[in-house]
Design a protein around this motif. Structure first.
Motif, PDB file in Angstrom:
ATOM      1  N   GLU A 119       6.956   9.023   7.821  1.00 15.47           N
ATOM      2  CA  GLU A 119       8.035   9.585   8.629  1.00 15.47           C
ATOM      3  C   GLU A 119       7.796   9.323  10.119  1.00 15.47           C
ATOM      4  OE1 GLU A 119      11.375  11.353  10.042  1.00 15.47           O
ATOM      5  OE2 GLU A 119      10.921  10.823   7.962  1.00 15.47           O
ATOM      6  N   THR A 120       6.575   9.539  10.593  1.00 15.82           N
ATOM      7  CA  THR A 120       6.296   9.457  12.023  1.00 15.82           C
ATOM      8  C   THR A 120       6.443   8.044  12.563  1.00 15.82           C
ATOM      9  OG1 THR A 120       4.773  11.325  11.843  1.00 15.82           O
ATOM     10  CG2 THR A 120       4.563   9.937  13.797  1.00 15.82           C
ATOM     11  N   GLN A 167      -7.634   8.030  13.086  1.00 14.18           N
ATOM     12  CA  GLN A 167      -7.413   9.455  12.773  1.00 14.18           C
ATOM     13  C   GLN A 167      -6.455   9.619  11.597  1.00 14.18           C
ATOM     14  OE1 GLN A 167      -6.240   7.947  15.486  1.00 14.18           O
ATOM     15  NE2 GLN A 167      -4.081   8.491  15.777  1.00 14.18           N
ATOM     16  N   HIS A 168      -5.784   8.519  11.211  1.00 15.52           N
ATOM     17  CA  HIS A 168      -4.878   8.545  10.060  1.00 15.52           C
ATOM     18  C   HIS A 168      -5.524   8.009   8.779  1.00 15.52           C
ATOM     19  CE1 HIS A 168      -1.933   9.345  13.084  1.00 15.52           C
ATOM     20  NE2 HIS A 168      -1.712   8.096  13.433  1.00 15.52           N
ATOM     21  N   PHE A 169      -6.650   7.294   8.882  1.00 14.06           N
ATOM     22  CA  PHE A 169      -7.209   6.615   7.715  1.00 14.06           C
ATOM     23  C   PHE A 169      -7.757   7.637   6.718  1.00 14.06           C
ATOM     24  CE2 PHE A 169      -8.607   2.786  10.567  1.00 14.06           C
ATOM     25  CZ  PHE A 169      -7.275   2.487  10.812  1.00 14.06           C
ATOM     26  N   PRO A 170      -7.292   7.644   5.476  1.00 16.32           N
ATOM     27  CA  PRO A 170      -7.775   8.642   4.508  1.00 16.32           C
ATOM     28  C   PRO A 170      -9.244   8.487   4.143  1.00 16.32           C
ATOM     29  CG  PRO A 170      -5.690   7.678   3.780  1.00 16.32           C
ATOM     30  CD  PRO A 170      -6.181   6.847   4.924  1.00 16.32           C
ATOM     31  N   PRO A 205       0.816  -1.215   0.000  1.00 12.82           N
ATOM     32  CA  PRO A 205       0.000   0.000   0.000  1.00 12.82           C
ATOM     33  C   PRO A 205       0.848   1.263   0.000  1.00 12.82           C
ATOM     34  CG  PRO A 205       0.059  -0.963   2.192  1.00 12.82           C
ATOM     35  CD  PRO A 205       0.751  -1.937   1.278  1.00 12.82           C
ATOM     36  N   VAL A 206       0.258   2.329  -0.506  1.00 15.07           N
ATOM     37  CA  VAL A 206       0.910   3.635  -0.496  1.00 15.07           C
ATOM     38  C   VAL A 206       0.732   4.261   0.888  1.00 15.07           C
ATOM     39  CG1 VAL A 206       0.928   5.946  -1.490  1.00 15.07           C
ATOM     40  CG2 VAL A 206       0.523   3.953  -2.956  1.00 15.07           C
ATOM     41  N   VAL A 207       1.813   4.707   1.479  1.00 11.36           N
ATOM     42  CA  VAL A 207       1.778   5.293   2.816  1.00 11.36           C
ATOM     43  C   VAL A 207       1.914   6.804   2.697  1.00 11.36           C
ATOM     44  CG1 VAL A 207       2.788   5.239   5.132  1.00 11.36           C
ATOM     45  CG2 VAL A 207       2.926   3.209   3.666  1.00 11.36           C
ATOM     46  N   ARG A 208       0.987   7.543   3.305  1.00 12.07           N
ATOM     47  CA  ARG A 208       1.077   9.009   3.277  1.00 12.07           C
ATOM     48  C   ARG A 208       2.386   9.455   3.921  1.00 12.07           C
ATOM     49  NH1 ARG A 208      -2.266  11.954   6.093  1.00 12.07           N
ATOM     50  NH2 ARG A 208      -2.910  10.346   7.565  1.00 12.07           N
ATOM     51  N   SER A 218       0.109  17.995  14.736  1.00 12.35           N
ATOM     52  CA  SER A 218      -0.227  16.739  14.059  1.00 12.35           C
ATOM     53  C   SER A 218      -1.374  16.910  13.072  1.00 12.35           C
ATOM     54  CB  SER A 218      -0.565  15.653  15.088  1.00 12.35           C
ATOM     55  OG  SER A 218      -1.660  16.038  15.893  1.00 12.35           O
ATOM     56  N   PHE A 219      -2.219  17.908  13.287  1.00 12.31           N
ATOM     57  CA  PHE A 219      -3.262  18.231  12.306  1.00 12.31           C
ATOM     58  C   PHE A 219      -2.706  19.168  11.230  1.00 12.31           C
ATOM     59  CE2 PHE A 219      -5.904  16.744  15.785  1.00 12.31           C
ATOM     60  CZ  PHE A 219      -6.891  16.032  15.130  1.00 12.31           C
ATOM     61  N   ALA A 220      -1.806  20.053  11.615  1.00  5.30           N
ATOM     62  CA  ALA A 220      -1.228  20.992  10.649  1.00  5.30           C
ATOM     63  C   ALA A 220      -0.382  20.268   9.604  1.00  5.30           C
ATOM     64  CB  ALA A 220      -0.392  22.038  11.375  1.00  5.30           C
ATOM     65  N   ASN A 221       0.358  19.215  10.023  1.00  6.77           N
ATOM     66  CA  ASN A 221       1.247  18.541   9.071  1.00  6.77           C
ATOM     67  C   ASN A 221       0.584  17.372   8.345  1.00  6.77           C
ATOM     68  OD1 ASN A 221       1.302  16.272  10.800  1.00  6.77           O
ATOM     69  ND2 ASN A 221       3.255  16.853  11.736  1.00  6.77           N
ATOM     70  N   GLY A 222      -0.702  17.130   8.633  1.00  6.06           N
ATOM     71  CA  GLY A 222      -1.435  16.097   7.912  1.00  6.06           C
ATOM     72  C   GLY A 222      -1.356  14.705   8.509  1.00  6.06           C
ATOM     73  N   LEU A 223      -0.658  14.547   9.624  1.00 11.40           N
ATOM     74  CA  LEU A 223      -0.610  13.230  10.252  1.00 11.40           C
ATOM     75  C   LEU A 223      -2.000  12.804  10.708  1.00 11.40           C
ATOM     76  CD1 LEU A 223       0.998  10.822  11.399  1.00 11.40           C
ATOM     77  CD2 LEU A 223       1.288  12.154  13.505  1.00 11.40           C
ATOM     78  N   ASP A 224      -2.691  13.691  11.418  1.00 12.83           N
ATOM     79  CA  ASP A 224      -4.057  13.447  11.868  1.00 12.83           C
ATOM     80  C   ASP A 224      -5.025  14.184  10.945  1.00 12.83           C
ATOM     81  OD1 ASP A 224      -3.068  11.982  14.036  1.00 12.83           O
ATOM     82  OD2 ASP A 224      -2.927  13.785  15.287  1.00 12.83           O
TER      83      ASP A 224
END
Length: 277
Positions: free
Chosen positions: A19-20, A156-159, A11-14, A202-208
């Motif tokens: 990184e995290t 919270q990570h699932f696209p 799978p493609v990982v965001r 974590s919301f600003a950088n797109g992790l969450d």
């Protein structure tokens, strides 16, 4: 009869997730003592006294127990989505007398760590515990393969929550149960996403990803699951999490804003459960 596992490419990982949970190895950060990588469920811990690392690890284990109690009474086959180091899989296997458990994670480095952390179990119980790479939206698992599916602080990570719900319905057997614990916005007010991005890195950088909890509940119902229930456990998560953070982070630093977001009724922590008819 359960179907054969689906053959899938990696799978493609965001990028933020890659990184995290890869090079940065969030499990090694002191705030996640014990390696469970969750905020903890602090109901049975006295927050008025100084907290120990043992308290922190117990809070992480207790969050798993709280979720497992909602979905895994005892026995049967379970799957954890977003298993991380697999410590929750080991806890579930030992304490809930499962016939087998599969840990799924999207990140190959996390799976390497999970196999290393659980090497004794993998050697002595090879038929009861497995780890596989896969995305929540496209699981490499057979139809009707599991009695229980659970996920602890990964959604919270699932696209795509709709795709995750569809896969959940597919891999559960009739009568199977699902429990998902994670943090979501309390409603669908559009401004919440911007406010969270301004408060929490974590919301600003797109992790969450900022989404209302109703989106997951509706997705599960649309996938054909029934008895969908949403329950806030924020009062047992956020104050304890912030109390633990206070040992490592000063007031005004961004991780302390999780409590502020809850107090401002923007963000909360939920357990969402449902059943396959």
């Amino acid at each position: 009869m359960a179907g054969e596992p689906r053959e899938q490419s990696a799978p493609v990982v965001r990028s933020a997730v890659w990184e995290t949970y890869g090079p940065a190895d969030l499990s090694a950060v002191p705030v996640f003592a014990g390696g469970f990588i969750n905020f903890g469920y602090w109901q049975s811990i006295d927050l008025e006294r100084p907290l120990s690392e043992g308290d922190r690890v117990r809070s992480e284990q207790d969050l798993y127990r709280h979720v497992l109690d909602a979905a895994v009474p005892e026995g049967g086959r379970a799957v954890e989505i977003g298993c991380g180091l697999g410590l929750g899989c080991a806890l579930a296997l030992e304490e809930y007398r499962l016939s087998g458990i599969t840990g799924v994670d999207i990140h190959p480095q996390q799976l390497q760590r999970a196999r290393a952390a659980n090497a004794p179990l993998l050697e002595t119980e090879p038929q009861r515990i497995h780890f596989v790479q896969g995305a929540a939206e496209s699981l490499p698992l057979g139809d009707g393969e599991f009695d229980f599916l659970y996920s602890v602080e990964a959604a919270q990570h699932f696209p795509d929550l709709s795709a995750f719900a569809g896969e959940t319905a597919r891999v559960l057997r009739p009568g199977g149960r699902v429990a998902v614990a994670s943090f979501f916005t309390v409603d669908d007010v559009p401004a919440h996403a911007d406010r969270l991005a301004g408060m929490l890195d974590s919301f600003a950088n797109g992790l969450d990803i900022a989404r209302p909890v109703s989106r997951l509940a509706d997705a599960l119902a649309d996938a054909g699951l029934v008895d969908v229930r949403t329950r806030s456990i924020g009062s047992q998560v956020w104050p304890g999490w912030d109390r633990w953070l206070s040992r490592l982070w000063k007031p005004g630093t961004w991780p302390r804003n999780f409590l502020a977001a809850w107090e401002q009724q923007i963000l909360d922590y939920y357990v969402v459960t449902a059943s396959r008819p």
